[in-house]
Design a protein around this motif. Structure first.
Motif, PDB file in Angstrom:
ATOM      1  N   VAL A  48       0.818  -1.200   0.000  1.00 32.40           N
ATOM      2  CA  VAL A  48       0.000   0.000   0.000  1.00 32.40           C
ATOM      3  C   VAL A  48       0.861   1.263   0.000  1.00 32.40           C
ATOM      4  CG1 VAL A  48      -1.752   1.328   1.258  1.00 32.40           C
ATOM      5  CG2 VAL A  48      -1.921  -1.172   1.138  1.00 32.40           C
ATOM      6  N   VAL A  49       0.612   2.122  -1.003  1.00 27.16           N
ATOM      7  CA  VAL A  49       1.171   3.478  -1.019  1.00 27.16           C
ATOM      8  C   VAL A  49       0.182   4.424  -0.358  1.00 27.16           C
ATOM      9  CG1 VAL A  49       1.874   5.401  -2.498  1.00 27.16           C
ATOM     10  CG2 VAL A  49       2.590   3.061  -3.042  1.00 27.16           C
ATOM     11  N   ASP A  50      -1.073   4.405  -0.828  1.00 25.16           N
ATOM     12  CA  ASP A  50      -2.178   5.056  -0.131  1.00 25.16           C
ATOM     13  C   ASP A  50      -3.473   4.410  -0.598  1.00 25.16           C
ATOM     14  OD1 ASP A  50      -3.459   6.554  -2.334  1.00 25.16           O
ATOM     15  OD2 ASP A  50      -1.750   7.908  -2.236  1.00 25.16           O
ATOM     16  N   THR A  51      -4.560   4.693   0.115  1.00 21.48           N
ATOM     17  CA  THR A  51      -5.852   4.075  -0.192  1.00 21.48           C
ATOM     18  C   THR A  51      -6.775   4.999  -0.970  1.00 21.48           C
ATOM     19  OG1 THR A  51      -6.803   4.817   1.908  1.00 21.48           O
ATOM     20  CG2 THR A  51      -5.709   2.655   1.887  1.00 21.48           C
ATOM     21  N   VAL A  52      -6.246   6.149  -1.420  1.00 20.95           N
ATOM     22  CA  VAL A  52      -7.074   7.123  -2.131  1.00 20.95           C
ATOM     23  C   VAL A  52      -7.619   6.498  -3.423  1.00 20.95           C
ATOM     24  CG1 VAL A  52      -7.111   9.369  -3.279  1.00 20.95           C
ATOM     25  CG2 VAL A  52      -5.785   9.062  -1.172  1.00 20.95           C
ATOM     26  N   GLY A  53      -8.943   6.505  -3.580  1.00 22.81           N
ATOM     27  CA  GLY A  53      -9.570   6.014  -4.808  1.00 22.81           C
ATOM     28  C   GLY A  53      -9.725   4.512  -4.902  1.00 22.81           C
ATOM     29  N   ALA A  54      -9.326   3.765  -3.875  1.00 21.15           N
ATOM     30  CA  ALA A  54      -9.420   2.298  -3.965  1.00 21.15           C
ATOM     31  C   ALA A  54     -10.869   1.834  -4.059  1.00 21.15           C
ATOM     32  CB  ALA A  54      -8.724   1.661  -2.770  1.00 21.15           C
ATOM     33  N   GLY A  55     -11.731   2.415  -3.241  1.00 19.71           N
ATOM     34  CA  GLY A  55     -13.143   2.037  -3.294  1.00 19.71           C
ATOM     35  C   GLY A  55     -13.791   2.398  -4.615  1.00 19.71           C
ATOM     36  N   ASP A  56     -13.379   3.512  -5.197  1.00 21.91           N
ATOM     37  CA  ASP A  56     -13.919   3.917  -6.501  1.00 21.91           C
ATOM     38  C   ASP A  56     -13.454   2.971  -7.602  1.00 21.91           C
ATOM     39  OD1 ASP A  56     -15.000   6.161  -5.190  1.00 21.91           O
ATOM     40  OD2 ASP A  56     -13.133   7.267  -5.466  1.00 21.91           O
ATOM     41  N   ALA A  57     -12.192   2.516  -7.519  1.00 24.54           N
ATOM     42  CA  ALA A  57     -11.697   1.535  -8.491  1.00 24.54           C
ATOM     43  C   ALA A  57     -12.477   0.225  -8.372  1.00 24.54           C
ATOM     44  CB  ALA A  57     -10.208   1.291  -8.272  1.00 24.54           C
ATOM     45  N   PHE A  58     -12.790  -0.174  -7.144  1.00 32.54           N
ATOM     46  CA  PHE A  58     -13.611  -1.367  -6.909  1.00 32.54           C
ATOM     47  C   PHE A  58     -14.971  -1.195  -7.599  1.00 32.54           C
ATOM     48  CE2 PHE A  58     -16.515  -4.166  -4.832  1.00 32.54           C
ATOM     49  CZ  PHE A  58     -15.789  -5.202  -4.269  1.00 32.54           C
ATOM     50  N   MET A  59     -15.606  -0.037  -7.379  1.00 35.05           N
ATOM     51  CA  MET A  59     -16.927   0.221  -7.952  1.00 35.05           C
ATOM     52  C   MET A  59     -16.881   0.196  -9.466  1.00 35.05           C
ATOM     53  SD  MET A  59     -20.100   1.365  -6.748  1.00 35.05           S
ATOM     54  CE  MET A  59     -20.834   0.019  -7.688  1.00 35.05           C
ATOM     55  N   ALA A  60     -15.894   0.856 -10.056  1.00 35.42           N
ATOM     56  CA  ALA A  60     -15.793   0.918 -11.522  1.00 35.42           C
ATOM     57  C   ALA A  60     -15.601  -0.471 -12.114  1.00 35.42           C
ATOM     58  CB  ALA A  60     -14.646   1.833 -11.934  1.00 35.42           C
ATOM     59  N   ALA A  61     -14.731  -1.264 -11.521  1.00 36.70           N
ATOM     60  CA  ALA A  61     -14.468  -2.602 -12.050  1.00 36.70           C
ATOM     61  C   ALA A  61     -15.681  -3.505 -11.896  1.00 36.70           C
ATOM     62  CB  ALA A  61     -13.255  -3.212 -11.358  1.00 36.70           C
ATOM     63  N   LEU A  62     -16.402  -3.378 -10.783  1.00 38.96           N
ATOM     64  CA  LEU A  62     -17.597  -4.190 -10.589  1.00 38.96           C
ATOM     65  C   LEU A  62     -18.662  -3.834 -11.626  1.00 38.96           C
ATOM     66  CD1 LEU A  62     -19.271  -6.233  -9.002  1.00 38.96           C
ATOM     67  CD2 LEU A  62     -19.884  -4.387  -7.411  1.00 38.96           C
TER      68      LEU A  62
END
Length: 323
Positions: free
Chosen positions: A241-255
Motif C-alpha cells: 500500500v502506497v495510499d488508499t485514495v480512490g481504492a473504493g472507486d476503483a472497486f466500484m468501476a471494475a464491478l
C-alpha cells in the motif's frame, strides 16, 4: 456490454491535495469519488460521460485533461466560470486518508438539460454529489428519471465533515439505495450512518430493500457481498500500500464494468434496462452467489488492490487488471 451506449456518472470532480503525515509534502491529483468511477470505467474500455462541475482555472484544466485522456467525456455545461473544488487528503502512516473540503456542488442548467437527452446504458452516482445542497436534489431527481431506461449503482461514500447528523442523512441515503440495482459501501460508511449497529446488519437490510447486490468493503479484510438470500466473503488481494485514495472507486468501476460486460447491468431504449435488472435479480435469487458474480467481485477487489499500490486515485486499465 449493452451496445455502445455510454455509462453516465453524475457527481463531483475535484482535485485531491495530498499531504503526508508530517505535513510538508503535498501533491495535487484529480479526484472526486464519482469522477474516479468515470475514470475507471473509461480505462476499462467503456464509453462514459461525466455530469459534473469544474472551473476554467488551472485545477479545472488538470481535471479535464486527466479525464479526457482516459476517454471520459464531460456532459455539456460541466465546465463553469467558477473555482474548481478541492479536497485536502492528510495521510496517516498506514496510507489511509482523512479529508478537508473546499467544495461547491450544483449542476448547471445545461447539465440538467443534457441529462434528459438520450438514455445511458447505466447511471452511477454517490458521495458528496448525493448529499451536498443544492446539487443533491438535482442528482436525486435525475436518478428517478434515469432509472426507467438505465440500471443504477450508488456508493454513499460519506464525508462526515460536509454532512448533517446521521439521523438527518439517512432518509436520503435510504431513498438512493432503494433506487439502485447495485450498492457499494464501506464498513466506515455504515458505521457512521447507523452508529451502534453492525454494518453487516445494515448491508443485509439494504439488500432486501431494492438493490439486487450490496457490497460491503472491509479494507484490508476484503469485502462481503450481500443479496436477499445470503452473503459471501470476497478475499482480500495482497498489496504493497502506497495510499488508499480512490481504492473504493476503483472497486466500484471494475464491478460495474464486469456486470455490464455480462449483461447484468445496462439499459437503453425499450426494455433493455428491465431485462438486465431482471437478469441481475435472477442471478441473486439463490442461496449461493453464482460464479459470474463471484468473478466480477474478485476482479473488483483486484482493481482496488492495484490502486492502493499507486499514489492518488489511479485506477487500472483493462490490460493492467487482467495481468
Amino acid at each position: 456490454m449493452t451496445g455502445s451506449l455510454p455509462a453516465l456518472v453524475v457527481g463531483e470532480a475535484l482535485v485531491d491535495v495530498i499531504a503526508g503525515p508530517d505535513g510538508p509534502r503535498r501533491s495535487a491529483h484529480p479526484g472526486g469519488s464519482p469522477a474516479n468511477v468515470a475514470l475507471g470505467l473509461g480505462r476499462l474500455g467503456h464509453p462514459v460521460r461525466l455530469a459534473t462541475r469544474v472551473g476554467h482555472d488551472d485545477y479545472g484544466r488538470l481535471v479535464r485533461v486527466h479525464l479526457e485522456s482516459s476517454g471520459v467525456e464531460l456532459a455539456p455545461g460541466s465546465v463553469v466560470d467558477a473555482t474548481t473544488s478541492t479536497a485536502t487528503a492528510v495521510l496517516d502512516r498506514a496510507g489511509a486518508a482523512k479529508y478537508d473540503f473546499d467544495i461547491t456542488w450544483a449542476l448547471s442548467v445545461a447539465v440538467e438539460e443534457s441529462l434528459r437527452e438520450g438514455p445511458p446504458a447505466h447511471a452511477h452516482t454517490g458521495s458528496i454529489a448525493t448529499a451536498l445542497a443544492p446539487g443533491a436534489d438535482q442528482v436525486l431527481n435525475a436518478l428517478h428519471a434515469l432509472r426507467t431506461s438505465a440500471t443504477v449503482s450508488y456508493d454513499p461514500n460519506v464525508r462526515p465533515a460536509l454532512l448533517r447528523s446521521p439521523e438527518e442523512e439517512r432518509e436520503r441515503v435510504e431513498e438512493l439505495v432503494a433506487l439502485s440495482d447495485v450498492v457499494k459501501a464501506s464498513e466506515e460508511d455504515l458505521a457512521w450512518l447507523h452508529p451502534g449497529e453492525d454494518p453487516n446488519r445494515t448491508a443485509a437490510r439494504w439488500a432486501r430493500s431494492g438493490p439486487a447486490l450490496v457490497v460491503l468493503t472491509l479494507g484490508a479484510d476484503g469485502a462481503r457481498a450481500w443479496w436477499r438470500h445470503g452473503y459471501q466473503d470476497i478475499a482480500p488481494i495482497p498489496a504493497q500500500v502506497v495510499d488508499t485514495v480512490g481504492a473504493g472507486d476503483a472497486f466500484m468501476a471494475a464491478l460495474v464494468s464486469r456486470l455490464l460486460h455480462v449483461g447484468l447491468l445496462g439499459g437503453g431504449p425499450g426494455l433493455e434496462a428491465v431485462t438486465a435488472r431482471a437478469a441481475l435479480r435472477a442471478a441473486t435469487d439463490t442461496d449461493r452467489l453464482p460464479q459470474v458474480l463471484d468473478e466480477a467481485l474478485t476482479v473488483a477487489a483486484r482493481a482496488a488492490a492495484l490502486t492502493c499500490t499507486r499514489e492518488g486515485a489511479d485506477p487500472p486499465t483493462t490490460a493492467q487488471l487482467m495481468v
